[in-house]
Design an enzyme around this catalytic site. Structure first.
Site, short mmCIF file in Angstrom:
data_model
loop_
_atom_site.label_atom_id
_atom_site.label_comp_id
_atom_site.label_asym_id
_atom_site.label_seq_id
_atom_site.Cartn_x
_atom_site.Cartn_y
_atom_site.Cartn_z
N ARG A 45 -36.63 -40.97 -7.38
CA ARG A 45 -36.18 -42.34 -7.65
C ARG A 45 -36.29 -43.17 -6.38
O ARG A 45 -36.65 -44.36 -6.44
CB ARG A 45 -34.76 -42.33 -8.21
CG ARG A 45 -34.38 -43.66 -8.83
CD ARG A 45 -33.10 -43.55 -9.61
NE ARG A 45 -31.97 -43.21 -8.75
CZ ARG A 45 -30.78 -42.84 -9.21
NH1 ARG A 45 -30.55 -42.80 -10.50
NH2 ARG A 45 -29.81 -42.55 -8.39
N LYS A 75 -33.32 -48.93 -7.23
CA LYS A 75 -32.02 -49.05 -6.58
C LYS A 75 -32.16 -49.97 -5.36
O LYS A 75 -31.73 -49.64 -4.26
CB LYS A 75 -31.47 -47.67 -6.22
CG LYS A 75 -30.13 -47.38 -6.96
CD LYS A 75 -29.65 -45.97 -6.76
CE LYS A 75 -28.14 -45.88 -6.78
NZ LYS A 75 -27.52 -46.12 -8.10
N GLU A 129 -26.58 -52.39 -19.20
CA GLU A 129 -25.76 -51.47 -18.40
C GLU A 129 -24.32 -51.95 -18.30
O GLU A 129 -23.99 -53.09 -18.62
CB GLU A 129 -26.32 -51.37 -16.98
CG GLU A 129 -27.64 -50.66 -16.93
CD GLU A 129 -27.92 -50.08 -15.55
OE1 GLU A 129 -27.23 -49.12 -15.16
OE2 GLU A 129 -28.82 -50.59 -14.88
C1 LIG Z 1 -26.89 -45.66 -9.28
C2 LIG Z 1 -26.79 -46.40 -10.58
C3 LIG Z 1 -26.53 -45.76 -11.80
C4 LIG Z 1 -26.19 -44.31 -11.88
O1 LIG Z 1 -27.22 -43.47 -11.50
P1 LIG Z 1 -26.91 -41.95 -11.19
O2 LIG Z 1 -28.21 -41.39 -10.78
O3 LIG Z 1 -26.37 -41.34 -12.42
O4 LIG Z 1 -25.88 -41.94 -10.09
C5 LIG Z 1 -26.57 -46.52 -12.95
N1 LIG Z 1 -26.80 -47.85 -12.94
C6 LIG Z 1 -27.01 -48.51 -11.77
C7 LIG Z 1 -27.26 -49.96 -11.82
C8 LIG Z 1 -27.00 -47.80 -10.57
O5 LIG Z 1 -27.20 -48.45 -9.42
#
Ligand SMILES: *Cc1c(COP(=O)(O)O)cnc(C)c1O
Length: 345
Positions: free
Chosen positions: A82, A185, A221
């Site tokens: 990722r 991210k 989300e």
């Molecule tokens: C980090 C994140 C998640 C969760 O991801 P994980 O890999 O399960 O920790 C979900 N939504 C957003 C917007 C994030 O930044």
């Protein structure tokens, strides 16, 4: 802080200093050696693109001290991939999965005295961050990239048992654009979400639920976590339903829960989820590394004043999914998909 000075039974999700952080620079077209540092500060050029143009992305994962004395790191290769996707989209140097995993193992090993004991229910949170560290004046990618990782011991998310949260649908802000950076991210996504989260809190809600930015019709989300609902159909079969869209961050917790749900014989549906479908869910939750699962009790829609109610406590399927995932992370349930990296520390 020395390990003996830490209040191990009252750790929250916050920053605690640990002795070592690891760094690796990409310069002149290649990654240098992994450096171990003890200082908490980074010296960076004032024209670094990270400051001006948002060339920054991060990751978050955890290591657990288990009952058998070993340390388990959960799915770090997924975090590596990722971060590759985020770095690539933001035109930074892309670290190899091997480099990423070597740095994670090193930063955990170097700080092994800061991994909370099994009995505390805590874990070592690992925060990798990648930034454009070279100077530019125009909007251009940096010619130098810094990959840095630090760790912090954190407490169990649920010290007083799992509790449901309230959420409000945000119809005045979007988390990400339809064809933007929501699938990465990228640091900018989180700066851009602060006003939305703050306004939600001021209205009395724990979190905000984002809709798809193109239509405001599908669920995207819940804050910085993925969303899922449980529907039990007429034949008594349980369905794990979770939104899929380009503006959603692909959560590794959600990916794991989808697999576990399938293992349980549940029907897994990853697709566009209409807002109205909330009426068909008997349980709802959000998921991510920090909490694994947070049950959602209520969702308020300011457009029509309607509140969707999923009950105060934690539902049976949510509890089952949670227990299984936490069991695998702590080495107590068989790791049948090979998710853990086990270290003898
Ligand atoms: C980090 C994140 C998640 C969760 O991801 P994980 O890999 O399960 O920790 C979900 N939504 C957003 C917007 C994030 O930044």
């Amino acid at each position: 802080m020395k390990p003996q000075d830490i209040d191990w039974n009252n750790l929250s999700f916050g920053y605690t200093r640990t002795p070592v952080n690891v760094r690796c620079y990409w310069r002149d077209g290649q990654w240098g050696p992994i450096e171990e540092h003890t200082e908490e500060t980074v010296t960076m050029h004032m024209a670094a693109t990270a400051f001006h143009y948002g060339q920054t992305a991060f990751e978050g994962l955890k290591a657990f001290r288990c009952k058998d004395g070993k340390v388990r790191i959960f799915r770090m290769d997924e975090n590596a991939r990722r971060m590759q996707s985020s770095a690539s989209y933001l035109q930074m140097a892309v670290p190899s999965v091997e480099l990423f995993c070597e740095m994670v193992a090193k930063v955990v090993t170097d700080n092994k005295d800061y991994i909370p004991a099994y009995e505390t229910g805590g874990s070592l949170y690992i925060r990798p961050v990648i930034v454009g560290s070279g100077p530019q004046l125009g909007v251009k990618p940096a010619d130098e990239t810094l990959l840095l990782m630090f760790v912090s011991p954190v407490g169990p998310y649920y010290s007083g048992g799992m509790k449901g949260i309230s959420a409000i649908i945000d119809r005045t802000h979007d988390r990400a654009a339809p064809f933007g950076t929501g699938h990465t991210k990228a640091g900018g996504n989180y700066g851009a979400s602060l006003t939305s989260a703050l306004e939600g809190h001021e209205k009395g809600y724990d979190s905000v639920l984002y809709l798809d930015p193109a239509h405001h019709r599908y669920i995207d989300e819940c804050g910085a976590a993925n969303f899922f609902g449980i529907r039990v159909d007429g034949n008594g079969k349980a369905h794990y339903v979770t939104p899929d869209s380009h503006s959603i961050l692909p959560s590794i917790t959600n990916k794991s829960l989808k697999q576990i749900a399938a293992d349980f014989g549940m029907e897994v549906e990853a697709r566009h989820v209409e807002l109205e479908e909330l009426n068909t869910f008997s349980e709802a939750g959000c998921c991510g590394t920090a909490a694994v699962i947070t049950p959602v009790s209520t969702i308020f829609d300011p457009a029509d004043g309607k509140t969707y109610d999923f009950g105060q406590g934690v539902g049976p399927w949510t509890q089952k999914l949670y227990d299984e995932l936490v069991g695998i992370q702590h080495g107590e349930t068989e790791d049948r998909h090979g998710w853990n990296t086990v270290l003898d520390l």
